[in-house]
Design a protein around this motif. Structure first.
Motif, PDB file in Angstrom:
ATOM      1  N   GLN A 199      28.325  39.507  40.651  1.00  0.00           N
ATOM      2  CA  GLN A 199      27.643  38.803  41.732  1.00  0.00           C
ATOM      3  C   GLN A 199      28.310  37.473  42.055  1.00  0.00           C
ATOM      4  OE1 GLN A 199      23.380  38.504  41.458  1.00  0.00           O
ATOM      5  NE2 GLN A 199      23.140  40.619  40.738  1.00  0.00           N
ATOM      6  N   ASN A 200      29.073  36.963  41.118  1.00  0.00           N
ATOM      7  CA  ASN A 200      29.792  35.697  41.336  1.00  0.00           C
ATOM      8  C   ASN A 200      31.296  35.929  41.425  1.00  0.00           C
ATOM      9  OD1 ASN A 200      27.660  33.399  41.006  1.00  0.00           O
ATOM     10  ND2 ASN A 200      27.219  34.818  39.336  1.00  0.00           N
ATOM     11  N   GLU A 201      31.688  37.056  41.990  1.00  0.00           N
ATOM     12  CA  GLU A 201      33.097  37.452  41.998  1.00  0.00           C
ATOM     13  C   GLU A 201      33.992  36.410  42.653  1.00  0.00           C
ATOM     14  OE1 GLU A 201      36.022  41.187  43.185  1.00  0.00           O
ATOM     15  OE2 GLU A 201      33.861  41.329  43.558  1.00  0.00           O
ATOM     16  N   LYS A 202      33.548  35.833  43.755  1.00  0.00           N
ATOM     17  CA  LYS A 202      34.368  34.839  44.460  1.00  0.00           C
ATOM     18  C   LYS A 202      34.759  33.688  43.525  1.00  0.00           C
ATOM     19  CE  LYS A 202      34.221  31.420  48.178  1.00  0.00           C
ATOM     20  NZ  LYS A 202      33.358  30.745  49.179  1.00  0.00           N
ATOM     21  N   ILE A 203      33.807  33.211  42.744  1.00  0.00           N
ATOM     22  CA  ILE A 203      34.082  32.094  41.832  1.00  0.00           C
ATOM     23  C   ILE A 203      34.869  32.563  40.624  1.00  0.00           C
ATOM     24  CG2 ILE A 203      33.010  30.383  40.319  1.00  0.00           C
ATOM     25  CD1 ILE A 203      30.768  30.168  42.361  1.00  0.00           C
ATOM     26  N   VAL A 204      34.477  33.697  40.066  1.00  0.00           N
ATOM     27  CA  VAL A 204      35.170  34.210  38.886  1.00  0.00           C
ATOM     28  C   VAL A 204      36.648  34.435  39.183  1.00  0.00           C
ATOM     29  CG1 VAL A 204      35.359  36.192  37.329  1.00  0.00           C
ATOM     30  CG2 VAL A 204      33.114  35.227  37.836  1.00  0.00           C
ATOM     31  N   ARG A 205      36.971  34.865  40.413  1.00  0.00           N
ATOM     32  CA  ARG A 205      38.364  35.137  40.778  1.00  0.00           C
ATOM     33  C   ARG A 205      39.238  33.881  40.760  1.00  0.00           C
ATOM     34  NH1 ARG A 205      39.876  39.966  39.402  1.00  0.00           N
ATOM     35  NH2 ARG A 205      39.014  41.682  40.637  1.00  0.00           N
ATOM     36  N   PHE A 207      39.453  32.011  38.342  1.00  0.00           N
ATOM     37  CA  PHE A 207      39.910  31.886  36.963  1.00  0.00           C
ATOM     38  C   PHE A 207      40.356  33.218  36.374  1.00  0.00           C
ATOM     39  CE2 PHE A 207      36.485  29.023  38.116  1.00  0.00           C
ATOM     40  CZ  PHE A 207      37.091  27.791  37.946  1.00  0.00           C
ATOM     41  N   TYR A 208      39.989  34.293  37.042  1.00  0.00           N
ATOM     42  CA  TYR A 208      40.382  35.641  36.614  1.00  0.00           C
ATOM     43  C   TYR A 208      40.942  36.368  37.840  1.00  0.00           C
ATOM     44  CZ  TYR A 208      40.178  40.166  34.239  1.00  0.00           C
ATOM     45  OH  TYR A 208      40.495  41.382  33.663  1.00  0.00           O
ATOM     46  N   PRO A 209      42.231  36.122  38.152  1.00  0.00           N
ATOM     47  CA  PRO A 209      42.843  36.659  39.380  1.00  0.00           C
ATOM     48  C   PRO A 209      42.834  38.186  39.410  1.00  0.00           C
ATOM     49  CG  PRO A 209      44.220  34.960  38.380  1.00  0.00           C
ATOM     50  CD  PRO A 209      43.155  35.282  37.382  1.00  0.00           C
ATOM     51  N   GLU A 210      42.950  38.737  40.617  1.00  0.00           N
ATOM     52  CA  GLU A 210      42.877  40.183  40.814  1.00  0.00           C
ATOM     53  C   GLU A 210      43.914  40.944  40.003  1.00  0.00           C
ATOM     54  OE1 GLU A 210      42.836  41.439  44.829  1.00  0.00           O
ATOM     55  OE2 GLU A 210      41.126  40.189  45.399  1.00  0.00           O
ATOM     56  N   GLU A 211      45.091  40.344  39.814  1.00  0.00           N
ATOM     57  CA  GLU A 211      46.133  41.054  39.064  1.00  0.00           C
ATOM     58  C   GLU A 211      45.744  41.308  37.609  1.00  0.00           C
ATOM     59  OE1 GLU A 211      47.698  36.722  39.593  1.00  0.00           O
ATOM     60  OE2 GLU A 211      46.589  38.221  40.756  1.00  0.00           O
ATOM     61  N   VAL A 215      36.687  42.744  38.144  1.00  0.00           N
ATOM     62  CA  VAL A 215      35.763  41.735  37.635  1.00  0.00           C
ATOM     63  C   VAL A 215      34.849  42.319  36.559  1.00  0.00           C
ATOM     64  CG1 VAL A 215      33.813  40.243  38.269  1.00  0.00           C
ATOM     65  CG2 VAL A 215      35.842  40.317  39.700  1.00  0.00           C
ATOM     66  N   THR A 216      34.651  43.631  36.581  1.00  0.00           N
ATOM     67  CA  THR A 216      33.821  44.264  35.546  1.00  0.00           C
ATOM     68  C   THR A 216      34.428  44.134  34.156  1.00  0.00           C
ATOM     69  OG1 THR A 216      34.847  46.390  36.143  1.00  0.00           O
ATOM     70  CG2 THR A 216      32.687  45.901  37.086  1.00  0.00           C
ATOM     71  N   ASN A 217      35.683  43.708  34.063  1.00  0.00           N
ATOM     72  CA  ASN A 217      36.272  43.425  32.746  1.00  0.00           C
ATOM     73  C   ASN A 217      35.662  42.177  32.115  1.00  0.00           C
ATOM     74  OD1 ASN A 217      37.969  45.613  32.904  1.00  0.00           O
ATOM     75  ND2 ASN A 217      39.780  44.437  33.493  1.00  0.00           N
ATOM     76  N   VAL A 218      35.023  41.335  32.929  1.00  0.00           N
ATOM     77  CA  VAL A 218      34.390  40.114  32.419  1.00  0.00           C
ATOM     78  C   VAL A 218      32.981  40.480  31.963  1.00  0.00           C
ATOM     79  CG1 VAL A 218      33.687  37.750  32.945  1.00  0.00           C
ATOM     80  CG2 VAL A 218      35.754  38.702  34.005  1.00  0.00           C
ATOM     81  N   ASP A 219      32.752  40.387  30.666  1.00  0.00           N
ATOM     82  CA  ASP A 219      31.474  40.816  30.096  1.00  0.00           C
ATOM     83  C   ASP A 219      30.348  39.843  30.442  1.00  0.00           C
ATOM     84  OD1 ASP A 219      32.504  43.093  28.831  1.00  0.00           O
ATOM     85  OD2 ASP A 219      33.227  41.909  27.138  1.00  0.00           O
ATOM     86  N   PRO A 220      29.111  40.318  30.548  1.00  0.00           N
ATOM     87  CA  PRO A 220      27.960  39.461  30.852  1.00  0.00           C
ATOM     88  C   PRO A 220      27.425  38.770  29.599  1.00  0.00           C
ATOM     89  CG  PRO A 220      27.231  41.725  30.699  1.00  0.00           C
ATOM     90  CD  PRO A 220      28.728  41.754  30.513  1.00  0.00           C
ATOM     91  N   ILE A 221      28.246  37.927  29.001  1.00  0.00           N
ATOM     92  CA  ILE A 221      27.928  37.330  27.699  1.00  0.00           C
ATOM     93  C   ILE A 221      28.277  35.853  27.689  1.00  0.00           C
ATOM     94  CG2 ILE A 221      28.346  39.494  26.451  1.00  0.00           C
ATOM     95  CD1 ILE A 221      31.109  38.308  25.694  1.00  0.00           C
TER      96      ILE A 221
END
Length: 368
Positions: A199-205, A207-211, A215-221
């Protein structure tokens, strides 16, 4: 082996048995031999030593885990020298000692990582290593930013005998003996409902670029509670620290993530290193929302518990009966807290009883 020619002459019963045999052989191979992953996540429950389905992620049931031999883990929690932190650490350490040597426990040693830079009056009571805080002003008033920096220093300086580490927090109480929930290179973490990378993909990207992957690789923890192999944490911790600082410097990220910013930073840092976690909903419970204890391992008393005298939750409004750790910012809660009224969930009753037991047995409880 039956060839095509003979298959035509096989009895209907034999054909049915062959088909069923193939089905179950294939099913067992897919669900038992191959570790199953759903949306890049592992989920689990420890009720029978196996990985089970998670109602949110929807993982198939009866996925067998590979059972490791006994693997002790070191319990580590970061703390400040504030009275608020001290009394929580004392209760946490009391219940660690009560559970450490019980059947089913794989708890090893214990360290309070004190990131005040100076020893305090609990050094003789709780095994402690003193590390430095971040340079003045760098945390921008968000003291939790000191946590990853504290782990970086501790991992560099300490001699840690165990192969695994449990990252814990002062407001954790062990309610059952805790086994090692990690699976080799897959650490175990608790899935928080409010950590939502997708749900926060824009912000997460940022720090975690598409390459790096989806984004599902980022665990909800967050980082705690997490049981992780020491060598993996040694790789993740510096990245976790740097991502935390970068997130805090970014105004949009700081506003969006708020008090859980450092939790997102750990999740992103883990993903950057290709590390994903077994998501264990049985890892802990959080009163007043979780009502039963069951077979869970840790009570996390981060939320206030407010009830009227009818035993009805009055969350958001100070109740006629309440237990909230924030009521004791300047010193420890008194011994023998009143129990909640009838009708209050077992999780809250258990929490207060465990606090009372600890405070009754810890010497010099009123010490600041």
């Amino acid at each position: 082996m039956i060839g095509r020619k003979n298959m035509g002459r096989a009895s209907p019963l034999l054909l049915v048995l062959l088909v069923l045999g193939f089905f179950f052989a294939t099913y067992n191979f897919l669900t038992i031999i191959i570790p199953y992953r759903s949306v890049g996540k592992w989920v689990g429950d420890n009720s029978n030593g196996g990985l089970l389905s998670d109602p949110i992620i929807g993982m198939p049931e009866n996925v067998k885990k590979f059972k490791n031999s006994k693997s002790p883990f070191h319990v580590a929690l970061t703390a400040t020298d504030a009275p608020y932190s001290k009394w929580q650490c004392r209760i946490m350490y009391y219940w660690y000692k009560k559970n450490k040597d019980l059947p089913g426990s794989e708890m090893g040693g214990f360290t309070r990582i004190l990131h005040s830079g100076n020893p305090d009056n609990l050094m003789d009571e709780i095994p402690t290593m003193v590390v430095d805080p971040l340079p003045a002003g760098l945390d921008r008033g968000y003291i939790v930013l000191n946590r990853p920096w504290a782990f970086v220093q501790w991992l560099e300086k300490a001699t840690i005998e165990e192969e695994y580490i449990l990252m814990a927090e002062p407001d954790h109480i062990f309610i059952n003996p805790l086994p090692n929930l990690a699976h080799g290179g897959y650490p175990a973490g608790f899935p928080f409902f409010y950590i939502k990378p997708l749900q926060n993909e824009k912000i997460v990207r940022k720090f975690y670029p598409e390459e790096n992957g989806p984004v599902t690789n980022v665990d909800p923890i967050g980082n705690s509670p997490v049981i992780i192999r020491k060598d993996l944490l040694e790789k993740i911790a510096p990245t976790w620290m740097n991502v935390s600082l970068r997130m805090k410097e970014d105004a949009e990220t700081d506003k969006a993530f708020g008090w859980v910013l450092e939790m997102y930073a750990y999740a992103v840092a883990s993903a950057l290193h290709g590390v994903q976690h077994v998501l264990r909903k049985d890892f802990m419970l959080q009163p007043p929302w979780d009502l039963e204890i069951g077979k869970k391992f840790i009570i996390h008393y981060t939320y206030g518990c407010d009830y009227n005298l009818k035993g009805e939750l009055t969350y958001g409004k100070i109740g006629e009966w309440r237990f909230d750790k924030r009521s004791y910012l300047r010193g420890p809660p008194p011994r023998n807290l009143p129990l909640p009224p009838p009708g209050v969930p077992k999780s809250v009753v258990t929490l207060v009883k465990m606090v009372n037991e600890a405070t009754a047995n810890i010497p010099n409880w009123d010490t600041q």
